[in-house]
Structures are given as structure tokens and as C-alpha cells.
Design an enzyme around this catalytic site. Structure first.
Site, PDB file in Angstrom:
ATOM      1  N   THR A 123     -14.308  -1.276   1.484  1.00 27.37           N
ATOM      2  CA  THR A 123     -13.538   0.094   1.597  1.00 27.37           C
ATOM      3  C   THR A 123     -11.684  -0.105   2.205  1.00 27.37           C
ATOM      4  O   THR A 123     -11.645  -0.884   1.627  1.00 27.37           O
ATOM      5  CB  THR A 123     -13.800   0.653   3.775  1.00 27.37           C
ATOM      6  OG1 THR A 123     -12.656   1.630   4.121  1.00 27.37           O
ATOM      7  CG2 THR A 123     -13.387  -0.897   4.409  1.00 27.37           C
ATOM      8  N   ASP A 124     -11.414   1.404   1.574  1.00 29.81           N
ATOM      9  CA  ASP A 124      -9.519   1.310   1.689  1.00 29.81           C
ATOM     10  C   ASP A 124      -9.274   1.124   3.275  1.00 29.81           C
ATOM     11  O   ASP A 124      -7.757   0.566   2.863  1.00 29.81           O
ATOM     12  CB  ASP A 124      -9.538   2.633   1.014  1.00 29.81           C
ATOM     13  CG  ASP A 124      -9.806   3.934   2.167  1.00 29.81           C
ATOM     14  OD1 ASP A 124     -10.328   3.732   2.812  1.00 29.81           O
ATOM     15  OD2 ASP A 124      -9.538   4.820   1.872  1.00 29.81           O
ATOM     16  N   GLU A 125      -9.836   1.042   4.062  1.00 26.06           N
ATOM     17  CA  GLU A 125      -9.187   0.416   5.104  1.00 26.06           C
ATOM     18  C   GLU A 125      -8.646  -0.757   5.238  1.00 26.06           C
ATOM     19  O   GLU A 125      -8.132  -1.443   6.006  1.00 26.06           O
ATOM     20  CB  GLU A 125     -10.058   0.779   6.558  1.00 26.06           C
ATOM     21  CG  GLU A 125     -10.461   2.091   6.862  1.00 26.06           C
ATOM     22  CD  GLU A 125     -10.757   2.486   7.798  1.00 26.06           C
ATOM     23  OE1 GLU A 125     -11.087   1.815   8.858  1.00 26.06           O
ATOM     24  OE2 GLU A 125     -11.555   3.411   8.214  1.00 26.06           O
ATOM     25  N   TYR A 147     -12.669  -3.320  13.258  1.00 25.10           N
ATOM     26  CA  TYR A 147     -13.583  -3.137  11.869  1.00 25.10           C
ATOM     27  C   TYR A 147     -13.280  -3.544  10.700  1.00 25.10           C
ATOM     28  O   TYR A 147     -13.691  -3.879   9.345  1.00 25.10           O
ATOM     29  CB  TYR A 147     -14.187  -2.030  12.002  1.00 25.10           C
ATOM     30  CG  TYR A 147     -14.584  -1.494  10.287  1.00 25.10           C
ATOM     31  CD1 TYR A 147     -15.699  -1.219  10.005  1.00 25.10           C
ATOM     32  CD2 TYR A 147     -14.065  -0.260   9.243  1.00 25.10           C
ATOM     33  CE1 TYR A 147     -16.476  -0.910   8.423  1.00 25.10           C
ATOM     34  CE2 TYR A 147     -14.073   0.179   8.295  1.00 25.10           C
ATOM     35  CZ  TYR A 147     -15.863  -0.251   8.011  1.00 25.10           C
ATOM     36  OH  TYR A 147     -15.718   0.666   6.704  1.00 25.10           O
ATOM     37  N   LYS A 164     -14.300  -6.272   7.651  1.00 26.03           N
ATOM     38  CA  LYS A 164     -14.759  -5.786   6.144  1.00 26.03           C
ATOM     39  C   LYS A 164     -14.132  -6.945   4.902  1.00 26.03           C
ATOM     40  O   LYS A 164     -13.956  -7.072   4.446  1.00 26.03           O
ATOM     41  CB  LYS A 164     -14.233  -4.381   5.946  1.00 26.03           C
ATOM     42  CG  LYS A 164     -15.398  -3.680   6.690  1.00 26.03           C
ATOM     43  CD  LYS A 164     -16.854  -3.688   5.968  1.00 26.03           C
ATOM     44  CE  LYS A 164     -17.093  -2.784   4.928  1.00 26.03           C
ATOM     45  NZ  LYS A 164     -18.966  -3.311   4.429  1.00 26.03           N
TER      46      LYS A 164
END
Ligand code: NAD
Ligand code: DAU
Length: 339
Positions: A128-130, A155, A159
Site C-alpha cells: 500500500t501507498d500508506e 496497519y 504492511k
């Protein structure tokens, strides 16, 4: 020639589920194995139309259960692993981080070990870009593959940890891997705890829509089918060890997203309710997808065409989401929101 075996983890969830259906139709010459432990986010009813196909197989298993996963890999000798399975909701990670570490970090490590053990052709890790943290509101800044990893939520930290393990298995054991880092997805079968399906389902029931803080946070929205084509390309053409960002330059504030849906459904802005902000709420995400475009990827949806298609899908598939928002979902909603 024996059929290629493709293991898709998390294929009962939102993106994995769309990817399984996309692959079954596009590659009848592949056997597609959907491995999922069926958490609250997993649902097999979405696969009614493909479950009788000869090249579709379902395996109920927990990716963090080494005793189950290693023998399965030895028996099936998968060629490709496309790894979606995860705990994926930021709000849940803020209230209960532990399961995020078990599934997202330990689960990924078990899959990496199993893939190394049998020697897969490719391990695609869907991230994810997060993991890059947040951007400020300057519209000329974007996340590239070189942006430092700086996750802000439990989260995204889980990741990011899994991304680093995937990288390490490539560097240390030469496991053929790719990592994809995608922006916010939307489309059919999106679980209604996330902003877009939550807004559509609540507006259709004339219920208030909770907008966190002032609603000015920005997300970069990508239709799930455009994400599927990106992963298909990376799986077949990605250079081993490389990271690819996936995003379509569709930046919207949360308030714009909610108002677009309200307008499309002919309802009033009075349904908007500003609520307490998310802890550590990232301001803005925005992807620079140049590297993936150079590999040959092009998204097909704009936000305007994609959101219309998605709203229509939720209107046509009320049975699916009404079933989901009954039961466990109700108590989650009550705990998370006070509206
Ligand atoms: P989702 O929550 O809809 O689905 C996750 C699936 O994984 C569910 O079917 C669940 O049952 C399964 N699962 C959870 N724990 C498991 C375990 N221990 N063993 C086996 N299966 C398990 O998630 P999603 O939104 O489809 O996201 C899929 C992947 O894409 C995730 O890795 C997520 O980090 C990533 N991602 C999501 C988005 C997005 O906007 N949704 C964007 C970028 C990246
Ligand atoms: O960027 C990719 C990520 O996108 C994925 O890695 C995650 O798995 C996925 O859940 C998504 O994370 P977000 O936190 O961005 O998605 P969510 O739909 O939860 O929230 C989108 C924005 O809307 C965010 O700024 C918070 C806000 N929001 C969300 C909910 C659920 C609200 O204002 N109200 C809400 O009720």
C-alpha cells in the site's frame, strides 16, 4: 504442458476477490487457488458464478499457520503467489493492532518461507501507498518508489514490515519477488466499513455519513479493476526485486467523495455528519505511477466513470451488502461511531 498454478491469498476479500474473478476469465489455462481464512472481511458468495469452474479452487487456511502452509506448498507446488491476505482497515488497527502483526507480518513471513522452500516463479506482494506515510497538501508532490518508508498507523507499520521482509528474501535468498504499492481502491465488493461503500450504503438507507475531522484529507482513488490489470502486468513482466507504485492521479478530498455520492443518489448534504478525527490521520496520499506506466500499464477508469459504475453496482447488488451490514458489522459500527 502442465497448467500454471496461481495461489491468490485473500481471494475472498475485496481486491483479492476481484483479482480471482479477473484471472479466472482472462487465463483459462491457469489453475487459480483462492486461499483465505474467511475473517469478517472474507466472503465467498461473491464467487458463486465462478465456483463451479474447473480452474477455480478454494482452500480455507490461515497464512500465519506454518503447519498448514508449508505442507500445502510442498503438495501443490504453486508457480505464482499473489499475496493480498491481510488485515486491511486502519481504524481497526488503531483499536486492536495485534492481529495486524500476526497476519500481515508473520503471515507474510510464512508465505515467503513456503515460496522459498518450493522455488516459486514469482511472489507478488500487494502492499500500500500508506507505507510512505503522508504528504502535505502541495499538489506537485507525489509518492515515488524512492520515497522513504514512514508508516504512521499500526496497519501501515505492519504492511511496511512485511514489505521489508519481502525485500530481504529477495536480497538474501534471491527469491523472485515484486512489491506493489497501491493507492485507495474502490469498486464492486468493497467492504462497507471503508469510506466509499460505507457512504453509498448509508445514503441509500437515509442514514448519516460520518466524515472524520474537517473532511479535507485527500486520497488518490483507483478502480479495483485497474489495480487487477497492474498486478497481472507485474506478475508477468515485473523485474525481480522491484517495487511498483500503482495509482491513477484521481485525488479527491473525503468531503468531495461524499458529496459526489450524495449528488449521484439525489440526496441532501444534510446527511453529512462531521465526527471526531481518526488518530494520526494521514493528510494526503498521491501516487506517481510513472515506473509502472513505463512497464506498459494504463488505468481505464477516471474517478468520474469509476464512481458512477460503483454506485450502480451497489444499487444492483443490495442483497450482497445488506447481508454484510447485518450481524457482526452492526456492533463494529456502534463501537466505532457514536452516530
Ligand atoms: P480485505 O480486508 O477486503 O480482504 C482481506 C482478505 O484477507 C479477507 O478475505 C480475509 O478473510 C483474508 N485474511 C485475513 N487474514 C487472513 C489470514 N490470516 N489468513 C488467510 N486469509 C486472511 O482487504 P482488501 O481491501 O481487499 O486488501 C487486500 C490487500 O491489498 C491487502 O494486503 C491491503 O493491504 C492491500 N491494499 C488495499 C488497498 C485498498 O484500498 N483496499 C489499497 C492498497 C493496498
Ligand atoms: O491508501 C491505501 C489504503 O486505503 C489501503 O492500504 C487500506 O487497506 C485501505 O483501507 C485504505 O485506507 P484508508 O484509511 O485511506 O481508507 P478508508 O476508506 O478507511 O478511509 C478513507 C478516508 O476517509 C480516510 O481519510 C478516512 C476517511 N473516513 C473513513 C471512514 C471509514 C471518514 O471520513 N469516515 C469514515 O467513516
Amino acid at each position: 504442458m502442465p497448467k500454471k498454478k496461481v495461489l491468490v491469498t485473500g481471494g475472498a476479500g475485496f481486491i483479492g476477490g476481484n483479482f480471482v474473478q479477473y484471472m479466472i476469465h482472462k487465463y483459462p489455462q491457469y489453475d487459480i487457488y483462492n486461499l483465505d481464512s474467511l475473517t469478517y472481511a472474507g466472503d465467498l458468495t461473491k464467487h458463486r458464478e465462478i465456483e463451479t469452474k474447473k480452474n477455480y479452487h478454494f482452500i480455507k487456511a490461515d497464512i500465519a499457520d506454518r503447519e498448514q502452509i508449508i505442507p500445502l506448498f510442498v503438495q501443490e507446488k504453486f508457480d505464482y503467489v499473489v499475496h493480498f491476505a491481510a488485515e486491511s482497515h486502519v481504524d481497526r488497527s488503531i483499536t486492536d493492532p495485534e492481529v495486524f502483526i500476526r497476519t500481515n507480518v508473520l503471515g507474510t513471513q510464512v508465505l515467503l518461507d513456503a515460496s522459498k522452500h518450493i522455488g516459486v516463479t514469482k511472489f507478488v506482494h500487494v502492499s500500500t501507498d500508506e507505507v510512505y506515510g503522508e504528504l502535505d497538501f502541495d499538489p506537485t508532490t507525489f509518492f515515488t518508489e524512492e520515497t522513504p518508508i514512514q508508516p504512521n498507523s499500526p496497519y501501515s507499520a505492519s504492511k511496511a514490515s512485511s514489505d521489508l521482509l519481502v525485500r530481504a528474501y529477495h536480497e538474501t535468498y534471491e527469491l523472485p519477488v515484486n512489491i506493489t504499492r497501491c493507492s485507495n481502491n474502490y469498486g464492486p465488493y468493497h467492504f462497507p466499513e471503508k469510506l466509499i461503500p460505507l457512504t453509498i450504503s448509508r445514503i441509500l438507507n437515509d442514514q448519516k455519513v460520518p466524515v472524520y475531522g474537517d473532511g479535507k484529507n485527500i486520497r488518490d482513488w483507483l478502480h479495483v479493476i485497474d489495480h487487477c490489470t497492474a498486478i497481472d502486468l507485474v506478475m508477468h513482466e515485473g523485474i525481480n526485486g522491484e517495487v511498483y507504485n500503482v495509482g491513477g492521479h484521481n485525488e479527491q478530498t473525503n468531503l468531495e467523495v461524499v458529496k459526489t455520492i450524495i449528488r449521484a443518489l439525489g440526496k441532501s448534504d444534510d446527511l453529512i455528519e462531521f465526527v471526531k478525527d481518526r488518530l494520526g490521520h494521514d493528510k494526503r496520499y498521491a501516487i506517481d505511477p510513472t515506473k509502472l506506466e513505463k512497464l506498459g500499464w494504463k488505468p481505464t477508469y477516471t474517478f468520474e466513470t469509476g464512481i458512477d459504475q460503483t454506485i450502480q453496482w451497489y444499487l444492483d447488488n443490495k442483497e450482497w451488502w445488506e447481508h454484510i451490514i447485518s450481524g457482526e458489522y452492526q456492533s463494529y459500527f456502534e463501537k466505532q461511531y457514536s452516530i
